[in-house]
Each structure stands twice: as C-alpha cells, then as structure tokens.
Design an enzyme around this catalytic site. Sequence first.
Site, short mmCIF file in Angstrom:
data_model
loop_
_atom_site.label_atom_id
_atom_site.label_comp_id
_atom_site.label_asym_id
_atom_site.label_seq_id
_atom_site.Cartn_x
_atom_site.Cartn_y
_atom_site.Cartn_z
N ARG A 237 12.88 22.44 -34.79
CA ARG A 237 13.68 21.54 -34.51
C ARG A 237 15.49 21.77 -35.10
NH1 ARG A 237 10.10 20.14 -32.27
NH2 ARG A 237 9.06 18.35 -31.37
N HIS A 285 13.78 27.24 -26.99
CA HIS A 285 12.93 26.51 -27.17
C HIS A 285 11.27 26.17 -25.81
CE1 HIS A 285 12.40 21.95 -29.31
NE2 HIS A 285 11.04 22.80 -28.84
N1 LIG Z 1 9.77 25.40 -30.98
C1 LIG Z 1 8.69 25.07 -30.69
O1 LIG Z 1 8.48 25.82 -29.55
C2 LIG Z 1 7.54 24.26 -31.27
C3 LIG Z 1 6.32 24.07 -30.88
C4 LIG Z 1 5.90 23.49 -31.38
C5 LIG Z 1 6.18 22.60 -32.72
N2 LIG Z 1 6.93 22.66 -34.01
C6 LIG Z 1 7.78 21.99 -34.43
O2 LIG Z 1 7.23 22.54 -35.52
C7 LIG Z 1 7.25 21.31 -36.98
C8 LIG Z 1 5.60 22.25 -37.09
O3 LIG Z 1 4.46 21.84 -37.10
P1 LIG Z 1 3.34 21.80 -37.51
O4 LIG Z 1 1.70 21.61 -37.03
O5 LIG Z 1 2.96 22.89 -38.22
O6 LIG Z 1 3.21 20.17 -38.27
P2 LIG Z 1 2.24 20.23 -39.77
O7 LIG Z 1 0.71 20.30 -39.62
O8 LIG Z 1 2.13 18.22 -39.76
O9 LIG Z 1 2.69 20.81 -40.88
C9 LIG Z 1 3.82 19.50 -41.61
C10 LIG Z 1 4.15 21.21 -42.29
O10 LIG Z 1 5.63 20.65 -43.46
C11 LIG Z 1 4.72 20.04 -44.62
N3 LIG Z 1 6.42 19.05 -45.42
C12 LIG Z 1 7.00 18.09 -44.72
N4 LIG Z 1 7.71 16.87 -45.38
C13 LIG Z 1 8.01 18.37 -46.24
C14 LIG Z 1 9.21 17.70 -46.62
N5 LIG Z 1 9.86 17.57 -47.17
N6 LIG Z 1 9.22 19.06 -48.11
C15 LIG Z 1 8.46 20.53 -47.90
N7 LIG Z 1 7.78 20.39 -47.08
C16 LIG Z 1 7.15 19.64 -46.31
C17 LIG Z 1 3.78 19.58 -44.52
O11 LIG Z 1 3.67 20.05 -45.60
P3 LIG Z 1 1.78 18.19 -46.38
O12 LIG Z 1 1.32 19.94 -46.42
O13 LIG Z 1 2.43 18.17 -47.49
O14 LIG Z 1 1.52 17.50 -45.55
C18 LIG Z 1 3.60 20.76 -43.43
O15 LIG Z 1 3.11 21.21 -44.89
C19 LIG Z 1 7.06 20.68 -35.87
O16 LIG Z 1 7.20 19.77 -36.85
C20 LIG Z 1 7.67 20.57 -34.40
O17 LIG Z 1 8.36 20.27 -35.12
C21 LIG Z 1 7.97 24.28 -32.46
#
Ligand SMILES: NC(=O)c1ccc[n+]([C@@H]2O[C@H](COP(=O)([O-])OP(=O)(O)OC[C@H]3O[C@@H](n4cnc5c(N)ncnc54)[C@H](OP(=O)(O)O)[C@@H]3O)[C@@H](O)[C@H]2O)c1
Length: 322
Positions: A237, A285
Amino acid sequence: MPMTLRTAQDQDATVAVAIGDSARAAEWQAALIDAAPDFTIVRAEAMAAPAVADFAVVWRAPLGMLSRFPRLKAVLSLGAGVDGILSNRELEPGVPVVRMVDEALTQGMVEYVLWHVLRYQRRAPELLAAQRRQEWLPIAAPLASERCVGVMGLGVLGEAAARRLTAIGFRVKGWSRTPRQLDGIETFSGTTGLAGFLGGVEILICFLPLTPETENILAAPLFAALAPGAFLINAARGEHLVEADLLEALAAGRLAGATLDAFRTEPLPADHPFWKHPAITVTPHVASLTRAASGARHLAAEMRRILAGEAPLHAARRDRGY
Ligand SMILES: NC(=O)c1ccc[n+]([C@@H]2O[C@H](COP(=O)([O-])OP(=O)(O)OC[C@H]3O[C@@H](n4cnc5c(N)ncnc54)[C@H](OP(=O)(O)O)[C@@H]3O)[C@@H](O)[C@H]2O)c1
C-alpha cells in the site's frame, strides 16, 4: 423455456455485486453466475430491495455502501488487502470480511517480484542507462546466492514470493508479526525482530497489510538499517511509504532504487516527482490483478461454507486489522 433442475448442493442466497466500475461489476456478476448458478447474483445499483442481500461483493467500501445491506452474512473483497473495508464504520460487528486468496493472484505477484528482483540483481538499470549513452559497460552481476532479499510480511503473497526467490538461489530473510518457520528462509518476527531482519538486506520487498502498526513503516530509520545502496519494492500500500524519506534516501545514495506499485494517491498525480525520477520505477497498481473467473470460484466456495454454518477459510481478523 428450459427447466433448471436443482441439486442437493444448491443453496439459496442473494449476492449484491457492489463494485463502482460498471464494466468490472458486469464481469464479476457474470463470473459469479458461472461459479454459483444456484445463487441470485444482482448488481447492487439494480436491487429494488437491497435489504435481502445475504452477501456483498465489494472492491472498496465507500461510506453509504454497506449500510444499504443490513442483513449481510459476510462482505467479500475483490482484493487481498481489506484495510478499506475494515476501517468502514458501517461494517456491522460480527459480519465476517472475506479476503481474496486466489492462485492466479498469488502467481501474478510472484511474477512481479521475480521481474524486479532479477532486474536489480542483474544491474539492469545501470546497463540500460549505459545503452542510452551508447556506452559499452561490461559490469558483472552477482549471483543470486550472493544477494540477500528481505520479505516483509510472510502471508499468502510474501510466503509464495519468498519460497520462489529461495528456489532460484537468493538468500532470503522474512519478517512477520508472529513467528513463522519456513524451510531455507531466515525468519524474524515482531518489533524486536525487525533490526535483525533488516541487517544486510540488499533488496527489500513489502507485502505487509496496511494497519496502524505498518503505516509509514518504509521510512528513514528502516532505510538506514538496510545494506547501503539497497533497493525497495513496494507492492503493498502507498501508505506504508514515507515518500519524502524515499526521495532523500535515494539522493543520499542510501537506497539505489525503488519499484513502487501502490501510492497514497491513485492514479499518481501528473506532477508527482516519482514519475520522472531516474531511480524509481512506477507501475500503476497492477502488480497482480484479481482474475474474475478464479476469484469468483473462491468467493463462491467461501459463501457456501458460511451458508453451511462453517467459518470462511480466509476471513480477516478485525482485532489485528488484516
Ligand atoms: N499491488 C497489488 O497489486 C496487490 C495485490 C494484492 C495484495 N496487495 C497487498 O499485499 C498485502 C499482503 O497480502 P497477503 O494476502 O499476503 O496478506 P496476509 O496473508 O494477510 O499476510 C500478511 C503478512 O504480514 C504480516 N504482518 C502483519 N502485520 C505485521 C506487523 N505489524 N509486523 C510484522 N508483520 C506483520 C503477517 O504476519 P503473521 O503471519 O504473523 O499474521 C503476515 O505474515 C495486502 O494487504 C495488500 O495490501 C497488493
């Protein structure tokens, strides 16, 4: 008129497709009809009685949208990031928010990461700049095994990217909120693990969700803790990044380059300094887009679980904000 036979698996549910962009809404409505032909799938704006909706499929949830659907069993997101839905005060307590988790989305993100990590590892920016000067510049690139890549966030996307980078030989470190163990990856967790994670990282990739803890995390102190001349890839983000700190770190040579896919203001304003910065790659994006066909199958499966009284597999947790 052909008669539609119902099967024992058929369930009754009304799904409101509440997506502002009408071409996109039509695409998702058609994909959801294919994935769940037994459900009633209606465009939100065409619903005479929105109160009957059991589910709302949304991209973002602007104020005024969720309050139209007072009897929802769940809100389903077209995106993996659900910060814009969880922060909506109209979201009723107890209504689950289902995240988009889809193999095609994950694969697309892994491809995006490989593209830019390999670009930096092979010193492509220097070679392309030399070509523009018509200069023969025979510089060596380190092998992947000589490069340390750090992945912030080891969830669905971060873990997949970290595993693929490890498979092609990079030294990979990963950071998450709670401890994780992944073969071949050196993992760190929590604020106490952050410094150990950042040390020596030459290419940093952000896959964190946007929460109060992660907002503005990509800032001067973090850049200073990386290996000198590191690269940043932010596919999460725009609010993770302190833009002025990035420009300053690039000017001072603390960072050598950045690839950014998400921005505080989208589309990126025409006069934004990132557009023309020689060390910044801007992508609009598109790091990974949700595909309607496979995404709709995921949403249909989650809705069926909820109707059967089971918990969805990929619900966001409101207490942690992602
Ligand atoms: N640019 C694009 O096209 C696009 C597309 C899709 C997604 N995204 C972005 O990618 C992000 C991640 O997606 P995802 O599906 O991989 O999410 P996810 O499965 O919810 O994984 C989030 C990861 O971040 C870690 N995390 C959360 N808060 C933290 C903190 N305070 N300190 C350290 N680690 C932390 C979590 O830790 P735990 O393992 O301990 O829970 C988890 O490992 C989305 O939220 C979105 O913003 C972007």
